[in-house]
Motif scaffolding. Sequence first.
Motif, PDB file in Angstrom:
ATOM      1  N   SER A  16      -2.200 -11.017  -8.195  1.00  0.00           N
ATOM      2  CA  SER A  16      -2.388 -12.566  -7.706  1.00  0.00           C
ATOM      3  C   SER A  16      -3.217 -13.206  -8.766  1.00  0.00           C
ATOM      4  O   SER A  16      -3.110 -14.433  -9.029  1.00  0.00           O
ATOM      5  N   ASP A  17      -4.098 -12.404  -9.692  1.00  0.00           N
ATOM      6  CA  ASP A  17      -4.917 -13.393 -10.639  1.00  0.00           C
ATOM      7  C   ASP A  17      -3.905 -13.950 -11.775  1.00  0.00           C
ATOM      8  O   ASP A  17      -3.901 -14.826 -11.889  1.00  0.00           O
ATOM      9  N   SER A  20      -2.010 -16.751 -10.159  1.00  0.00           N
ATOM     10  CA  SER A  20      -2.735 -17.965  -9.958  1.00  0.00           C
ATOM     11  C   SER A  20      -2.964 -18.564 -11.548  1.00  0.00           C
ATOM     12  O   SER A  20      -2.853 -19.854 -11.788  1.00  0.00           O
ATOM     13  N   GLN A  21      -3.191 -17.707 -12.430  1.00  0.00           N
ATOM     14  CA  GLN A  21      -3.342 -18.286 -13.910  1.00  0.00           C
ATOM     15  C   GLN A  21      -2.075 -18.735 -14.420  1.00  0.00           C
ATOM     16  O   GLN A  21      -1.878 -19.772 -14.998  1.00  0.00           O
TER      17      GLN A  21
END
Length: 141
Positions: A16-17, A20-21
Amino acid sequence: MTAETAPTPESEHSASDLVSQAAAQVSTLVRDELELAKLELAEKGKRAGLGGGLFSGAAVLALYGLGLLLALAVVLLALVWPLWLALLVVMIVVFATAGTVALLGRKEWKQATPPVPDDAVAGVQADVATVKTAARQGRHE
């Protein structure tokens, strides 16, 4: 002895990180590309405006030149004919030419049809067909 877990390096991120990045980077990239496009269009617009102004100036000067050419024709004809007859002949020639050009323009105007972007229409039709096919396959699964 207890097993010690190695600390996760900071370079390892959750999915998820990473998503999002990636979304943030794509958003930044799109904004930067739009800004670049705006700058390019502004520069091209300035150049187009300058070119249009210069072209208009040339057209005005050409019209004055045509007027002088017609005056020369009158003066030359006035050497052998009376001035009123020279003016009348040049005027009739100018109006006859204007009428002929107007009739040709009218004919072309009537034959003109609005252009249809065939490639764009075909692309949209293909996209619609693809979406319909995918929707049908999704219902059958």
